[in-house]
Scaffold this active site. Structure first.
Site: not given
Ligand code: FPP
Length: 251
Positions: A28, A33, A45, A142
């Site tokens: 998260d 960020w 992302h 893994l």
């Molecule tokens: C949460 O941060 C993150 C997500 C909803 C997406 C996580 C995905 C990735 C790290 C990359 C994609 C994965 C692959 C396998 C390629 P948020 O956007 O909710 O952050 P915030 O809470 O600061 O708004």
């Protein structure tokens, strides 16, 4: 076995024998960020994928048996079309570019979630996901589980439906349904119990992640935003785990 230089962990060593077998992560904080840098959420992302790469590599290096990451929830479709598009683009890029290397490292990929029921227009992503699972299915390294279009409640309801159908078809009796049989219908069937859940960015929610599987997992949260979660932050989390006293309801 000591695996840290004194400079890295202030003289503390991590005992591999005490490491969790199965780590789950809610990655998260990508959006915040990016916003802190005056950039669009998709920038966060993209940086999040880099962090993920490092954590996969380090998990493998430490000999962790299974790593389950929350990449996209069944509720994340509610985000803007732009953000969903960016995430789906990253997903396709990841599975296209990284698959060979993951395969070389003997990583076994499993997707947790309903990939058959993704919105139209994502056929290439679906194919890439099926291909990744097929290519790596016999790998013994893994176990990398990627939760995508995933919801914990949906997973439990699905399992209940499958078992109800078996009862209806006369294959099993209601009293045959126990925890093992139930767990065998979850996406995580056959994986070791989840020992450790990490959530970054300071939030203290489960967000519909692994609701059945987390029953006795140890929970760790850090204020570090996901793109900044590097192997040192991971080591710190793992060290905290090795110091926990797990009682599983006992004393
Ligand atoms: C949460 O941060 C993150 C997500 C909803 C997406 C996580 C995905 C990735 C790290 C990359 C994609 C994965 C692959 C396998 C390629 P948020 O956007 O909710 O952050 P915030 O809470 O600061 O708004």
């Amino acid at each position: 076995m000591a695996i840290f230089g004194k400079d890295e962990m202030e003289g503390v060593t991590l005992d591999r024998a005490l490491l969790p077998r199965h780590v789950a992560i809610i990655m998260d904080g990508n959006g915040r960020w990016a916003q802190k840098r005056g950039m669009p959420r998709s920038f966060g992302h993209k940086a999040g994928v880099e962090a993920l790469r490092e954590i996969i590599r380090h998990s493998d290096h430490l000999g962790i048996e299974a790593l389950t990451i929350y990449a996209f929830s069944a509720e994340n479709w509610k985000r803007s079309a732009e953000e969903v598009g960016a995430l789906m683009g990253l997903l396709l890029e990841y599975f296209t570019k990284e698959l060979d290397e993951l395969h070389r490292e003997h990583v076994c990929i499993r997707i947790l979630g309903d990939i058959g029921d993704m919105p139209k227009g994502l056929e290439r992503q679906q194919q890439a996901l099926y291909a990744a699972m097929e290519k790596t299915k016999d790998n013994m390294g893994l176990k990398l589980n990627i939760a995508l279009n995933y919801g914990g409640r949906q997973e439990i309801v699905h399992a209940a439906r499958v078992l109800a159908q078996r009862v209806k078809d006369g294959e099993i009796n209601p009293e045959d349904i126990d925890m093992d049989r139930f767990a065998a219908e979850l996406y995580t069937a056959g994986l070791p119990e989840v020992d450790f859940l990490i959530r970054t960015s300071g939030e203290m929610r489960l967000s519909n992640f692994l609701l059945y599987q987390l029953a006795y997992a140890e929970f760790y949260q850090t204020d570090v935003l996901w793109p900044d979660f590097d192997r040192h932050a991971y080591d710190e989390a793992l060290l905290a785990y090795t110091r926990r006293n797990r009682r599983f309801g006992g004393v």
